[in-house]
Design a protein around this motif. Structure first.
Motif, PDB file in Angstrom:
ATOM      1  N   ARG A  75       0.823  -1.208   0.000  1.00  0.00           N
ATOM      2  CA  ARG A  75       0.000   0.000   0.000  1.00  0.00           C
ATOM      3  C   ARG A  75       0.858   1.260   0.000  1.00  0.00           C
ATOM      4  O   ARG A  75       0.538   2.242  -0.678  1.00  0.00           O
ATOM      5  N   MET A  76       1.953   1.225   0.768  1.00  0.00           N
ATOM      6  CA  MET A  76       2.853   2.379   0.770  1.00  0.00           C
ATOM      7  C   MET A  76       3.498   2.551  -0.605  1.00  0.00           C
ATOM      8  O   MET A  76       3.618   3.671  -1.108  1.00  0.00           O
ATOM      9  N   SER A  77       3.892   1.442  -1.199  1.00  0.00           N
ATOM     10  CA  SER A  77       4.511   1.476  -2.518  1.00  0.00           C
ATOM     11  C   SER A  77       3.556   2.050  -3.558  1.00  0.00           C
ATOM     12  O   SER A  77       3.956   2.849  -4.421  1.00  0.00           O
ATOM     13  N   ALA A  78       2.292   1.672  -3.474  1.00  0.00           N
ATOM     14  CA  ALA A  78       1.294   2.194  -4.412  1.00  0.00           C
ATOM     15  C   ALA A  78       1.131   3.698  -4.241  1.00  0.00           C
ATOM     16  O   ALA A  78       1.005   4.438  -5.235  1.00  0.00           O
ATOM     17  N   ARG A  79       1.130   4.171  -2.997  1.00  0.00           N
ATOM     18  CA  ARG A  79       1.005   5.619  -2.756  1.00  0.00           C
ATOM     19  C   ARG A  79       2.216   6.369  -3.299  1.00  0.00           C
ATOM     20  O   ARG A  79       2.093   7.454  -3.865  1.00  0.00           O
ATOM     21  N   LEU A  80       3.407   5.777  -3.133  1.00  0.00           N
ATOM     22  CA  LEU A  80       4.630   6.403  -3.632  1.00  0.00           C
ATOM     23  C   LEU A  80       4.617   6.446  -5.159  1.00  0.00           C
ATOM     24  O   LEU A  80       4.959   7.461  -5.767  1.00  0.00           O
ATOM     25  N   LYS A  81       4.197   5.363  -5.787  1.00  0.00           N
ATOM     26  CA  LYS A  81       4.119   5.306  -7.245  1.00  0.00           C
ATOM     27  C   LYS A  81       3.136   6.356  -7.779  1.00  0.00           C
ATOM     28  O   LYS A  81       3.420   7.047  -8.754  1.00  0.00           O
ATOM     29  N   LYS A  82       2.008   6.474  -7.093  1.00  0.00           N
ATOM     30  CA  LYS A  82       1.004   7.461  -7.501  1.00  0.00           C
ATOM     31  C   LYS A  82       1.573   8.879  -7.378  1.00  0.00           C
ATOM     32  O   LYS A  82       1.367   9.720  -8.258  1.00  0.00           O
ATOM     33  N   LEU A  83       2.323   9.130  -6.308  1.00  0.00           N
ATOM     34  CA  LEU A  83       2.948  10.443  -6.119  1.00  0.00           C
ATOM     35  C   LEU A  83       3.961  10.727  -7.223  1.00  0.00           C
ATOM     36  O   LEU A  83       3.993  11.822  -7.778  1.00  0.00           O
ATOM     37  N   LYS A  84       4.770   9.713  -7.559  1.00  0.00           N
ATOM     38  CA  LYS A  84       5.773   9.896  -8.617  1.00  0.00           C
ATOM     39  C   LYS A  84       5.097  10.158  -9.964  1.00  0.00           C
ATOM     40  O   LYS A  84       5.560  10.980 -10.747  1.00  0.00           O
ATOM     41  N   ASP A  85       4.005   9.447 -10.240  1.00  0.00           N
ATOM     42  CA  ASP A  85       3.289   9.622 -11.509  1.00  0.00           C
ATOM     43  C   ASP A  85       2.689  11.019 -11.609  1.00  0.00           C
ATOM     44  O   ASP A  85       2.736  11.642 -12.667  1.00  0.00           O
ATOM     45  N   THR A  86       2.104  11.502 -10.524  1.00  0.00           N
ATOM     46  CA  THR A  86       1.466  12.827 -10.569  1.00  0.00           C
ATOM     47  C   THR A  86       2.517  13.950 -10.647  1.00  0.00           C
ATOM     48  O   THR A  86       2.278  14.967 -11.286  1.00  0.00           O
ATOM     49  N   SER A  87       3.674  13.734 -10.009  1.00  0.00           N
ATOM     50  CA  SER A  87       4.700  14.781 -10.054  1.00  0.00           C
ATOM     51  C   SER A  87       5.423  14.799 -11.404  1.00  0.00           C
ATOM     52  O   SER A  87       5.919  15.828 -11.822  1.00  0.00           O
ATOM     53  N   ALA A  88       5.461  13.641 -12.086  1.00  0.00           N
ATOM     54  CA  ALA A  88       6.122  13.565 -13.398  1.00  0.00           C
ATOM     55  C   ALA A  88       5.300  14.257 -14.476  1.00  0.00           C
ATOM     56  O   ALA A  88       5.825  14.811 -15.438  1.00  0.00           O
ATOM     57  N   SER A  89       3.965  14.208 -14.317  1.00  0.00           N
ATOM     58  CA  SER A  89       3.141  14.800 -15.364  1.00  0.00           C
ATOM     59  C   SER A  89       2.803  16.248 -15.122  1.00  0.00           C
ATOM     60  O   SER A  89       3.202  16.956 -14.361  1.00  0.00           O
TER      61      SER A  89
END
Length: 92
Positions: free
Chosen positions: A78-92
Motif C-alpha cells: 500500500r505504501m509502494s502504491a502511494r509512492l508510485k502514484k505520487l511519482k506519476d502525478t509529479s512527473a506529469s
C-alpha cells in the motif's frame, strides 16, 4: 496470583516481551506516519527515503513477531502504491 517460581518468571518474561512488542509496533507506526506525511507534502525524494526506512522497519517488525508477514507485505504494498502514484502525478 502465581505461586510457583516458574509461573512468576513467566509473568516477568511476558511483561518484558509485551513492552518490547509495543515499542516495535510504535516505531513501525511512527515510520509509516513519517512516510504518509512526506507523501502528503508532495516531496518525492523525502517520500522515497521515508518509504525505504518504513519498509525496513515493517520487515523487522514482522521478523520479530508483533505482526504477521502477510500484514507486513500488505502495508509495504500500500505504501509502494502511494509512492508510485505520487511519482506519476509529479512527473506529469
Amino acid at each position: 496470583m502465581a505461586h510457583s517460581l516458574s509461573a512468576k518468571k513467566r509473568i516477568r518474561q511476558n511483561i518484558k516481551r509485551r513492552a518490547r512488542n509495543r515499542w516495535r509496533l510504535r516505531a513501525m507506526r511512527d515510520a509509516i506516519k513519517a512516510f504518509n506525511t512526506a507523501v502528503a507534502s508532495g516531496d518525492v525524494s523525502a517520500a522515497s527515503d521515508a518509504f525505504r526506512t518504513a519498509s525496513s522497519v515493517v520487515d523487522r517488525t514482522a521478523q520479530k513477531g508483533p505482526i504477521h508477514r502477510n500484514q507486513a507485505s500488505r502495508r509495504k504494498s500500500r505504501m509502494s502504491a502511494r509512492l508510485k502514484k505520487l511519482k506519476d502525478t509529479s512527473a506529469s
